[in-house]
Design a protein around this motif. Structure first.
Motif, PDB file in Angstrom:
ATOM      1  N   UNK A   1       6.107   9.582   5.028  1.00  0.00           N
ATOM      2  CA  UNK A   1       7.298   8.760   5.236  1.00  0.00           C
ATOM      3  C   UNK A   1       8.293   9.012   4.112  1.00  0.00           C
ATOM      4  N   UNK A   2       9.545   8.619   4.360  1.00  0.00           N
ATOM      5  CA  UNK A   2      10.616   8.851   3.383  1.00  0.00           C
ATOM      6  C   UNK A   2      10.861   7.641   2.486  1.00  0.00           C
ATOM      7  N   UNK A   3      10.603   6.450   3.025  1.00  0.00           N
ATOM      8  CA  UNK A   3      10.872   5.216   2.281  1.00  0.00           C
ATOM      9  C   UNK A   3       9.871   4.157   2.731  1.00  0.00           C
ATOM     10  N   UNK A   4       9.827   3.073   1.974  1.00  0.00           N
ATOM     11  CA  UNK A   4       8.904   1.989   2.292  1.00  0.00           C
ATOM     12  C   UNK A   4       9.625   0.657   2.198  1.00  0.00           C
ATOM     13  N   UNK A   5       9.177  -0.289   3.022  1.00  0.00           N
ATOM     14  CA  UNK A   5       9.696  -1.652   3.023  1.00  0.00           C
ATOM     15  C   UNK A   5       8.681  -2.511   2.287  1.00  0.00           C
ATOM     16  N   UNK A   6       9.056  -3.046   1.108  1.00  0.00           N
ATOM     17  CA  UNK A   6       8.078  -3.692   0.233  1.00  0.00           C
ATOM     18  C   UNK A   6       8.650  -4.975  -0.366  1.00  0.00           C
ATOM     19  N   UNK A   7       7.786  -5.878  -0.863  1.00  0.00           N
ATOM     20  CA  UNK A   7       8.272  -7.047  -1.587  1.00  0.00           C
ATOM     21  C   UNK A   7       8.988  -6.632  -2.867  1.00  0.00           C
ATOM     22  N   UNK A   8       9.979  -7.385  -3.296  1.00  0.00           N
ATOM     23  CA  UNK A   8      10.676  -7.042  -4.547  1.00  0.00           C
ATOM     24  C   UNK A   8       9.738  -6.909  -5.740  1.00  0.00           C
ATOM     25  N   UNK A   9       8.637  -7.665  -5.761  1.00  0.00           N
ATOM     26  CA  UNK A   9       7.703  -7.601  -6.883  1.00  0.00           C
ATOM     27  C   UNK A   9       7.045  -6.236  -7.010  1.00  0.00           C
ATOM     28  N   UNK A  10       7.038  -5.457  -5.936  1.00  0.00           N
ATOM     29  CA  UNK A  10       6.404  -4.137  -5.983  1.00  0.00           C
ATOM     30  C   UNK A  10       7.276  -3.098  -6.675  1.00  0.00           C
ATOM     31  N   UNK A  11       8.564  -3.386  -6.815  1.00  0.00           N
ATOM     32  CA  UNK A  11       9.487  -2.399  -7.399  1.00  0.00           C
ATOM     33  C   UNK A  11       9.096  -2.088  -8.836  1.00  0.00           C
TER      34      UNK A  11
ATOM     35  N   UNK B   1       0.822  -1.215   0.000  1.00  0.00           N
ATOM     36  CA  UNK B   1       0.000   0.000   0.000  1.00  0.00           C
ATOM     37  C   UNK B   1       0.852   1.258   0.000  1.00  0.00           C
ATOM     38  N   UNK B   2       1.965   1.243   0.725  1.00  0.00           N
ATOM     39  CA  UNK B   2       2.855   2.414   0.733  1.00  0.00           C
ATOM     40  C   UNK B   2       3.568   2.557  -0.612  1.00  0.00           C
ATOM     41  N   UNK B   3       3.895   1.428  -1.256  1.00  0.00           N
ATOM     42  CA  UNK B   3       4.523   1.486  -2.577  1.00  0.00           C
ATOM     43  C   UNK B   3       3.564   2.105  -3.586  1.00  0.00           C
ATOM     44  N   UNK B   4       2.280   1.779  -3.473  1.00  0.00           N
ATOM     45  CA  UNK B   4       1.282   2.338  -4.384  1.00  0.00           C
ATOM     46  C   UNK B   4       1.191   3.861  -4.219  1.00  0.00           C
TER      47      UNK B   4
END
Length: 312
Positions: A149-159, A136-139
């Motif tokens: 926020x400054x950055x997000x922790x996401x699955x590699x597939x979200x990149x 959700x943060x990647x979106x």
């Protein structure tokens, strides 16, 4: 013929979507992203989806409480299969942000817990901004939305899905971290036993009986049934009242498991059967002497003979 509909924790790129991909591809099904686990299960109960895929357990945090609680109450649902997904994360940000600039990191609570050591070492003092899902943060970043926020922790597939800049790859405190997901549907035909199965239950104990927990556990122990997971959860109607969420090795069609369920039914005020389904790792249980189906059949035949007046 219409395609089956699957509710899952979205948006695109989540580990839940990867687990769903093990069940059915986008060409074989309608994917219905949901904002949270509770909504995914509610969609099945309401008839808006045929199935849901939800996380139920992780190597880092144990049981996923939102899933356990949603399955323990409401109209009955059952687990039909399980899927395992290896879990690692990337730290991502909008263009121009450097790792040294990061002070606030958005992450799902389970992602944060599974990366806490790395984050403390690499981003000391960084503040956790909870996210509803792993993407959700990647979106939000990908859409150029104003964020806190400054950055997000996401699955590699979200990149690739959201076109984000990667600040760090392969973030995880445990390189062997895995999350277990389950396919959830309406009660009906139980998947056939494979010899490597799990049975999931919710059990309430009587609250006025000393040794009630021991009595419940003995239903499994005396029949040689190993419990691969047991967790307590508050029932919610009063302080001090808890239920137990249990994964037992074996299938409801197995004689030893069936006997244990009957024992629970006799001793416990509430037992909810959440399904028997194949283990994803296909590991068969080690049966204690005298607990195989043939042993139960032999003992039953012997007892029947005694009741007919035959001595043996």
């Amino acid at each position: 013929m219409s395609l089956p509909r699957y509710a899952y924790l979205g948006p695109a790129g989540t580990f839940t979507e990867q687990a769903l991909g093990q069940v059915a591809s986008r060409e074989e099904a309608v994917y219905l992203p949901q904002p949270d686990v509770t909504s995914a299960l509610a969609a099945v109960r309401a008839g808006d989806a045929d199935f849901a895929v939800v996380a139920i357990e992780s190597t880092g945090e144990g049981g996923v409480t939102a899933t356990l609680d949603a399955l323990a109450s409401g109209s009955p649902l059952v687990l039909l299969r399980e899927m395992l997904v290896p879990v690692q994360f990337d730290v991502v940000a909008a263009a121009g942000v450097q790792l040294a600039d990061v002070r606030r990191v958005s992450a799902h609570p389970h992602a944060w817990a599974q990366s806490r050591v790395w984050l403390t070492a690499q981003l000391p003092g960084a503040v956790h901004v909870p996210a509803a899902s792993n993407t959700s943060s990647a979106a939000l970043l990908g859409a150029g939305e104003p964020v806190s926020f400054d950055a997000a922790l996401v699955p590699p597939s979200a990149v690739d899905a959201y076109g984000l800049q990667v600040l760090a790859h392969g973030v995880a405190d445990n390189p062997d971290a895995v999350t277990r997901f389950v396919l959830v549907g309406h009660p009906g035909d139980v998947p056939a036993p494979t010899g490597a199965d799990k049975t999931t239950l919710v059990v309430h104990l009587p609250d006025d009986e000393a040794g009630a927990l021991l009595s419940m556990l003995e239903q499994f122990a005396t029949r040689g049934i190993n419990l691969s997971r047991i967790e307590s959860r508050p029932i919610g109607d009063a302080l001090g009242r808890y239920s137990f969420s249990i994964d037992a090795e074996g299938h409801v069609a197995d004689a030893r498991v069936g006997e244990a369920l009957m024992g629970l039914r006799r001793h416990c005020p509430f037992v909810r059967f959440l399904g028997s389904y194949p283990r994803a790792d296909e590991v068969e249980p080690v049966l204690r002497a005298g607990t195989a189906d043939a042993d139960y059949a032999d003992a039953r035949a012997w007892l029947d003979a005694l009741r007919r007046g035959e001595v043996g």
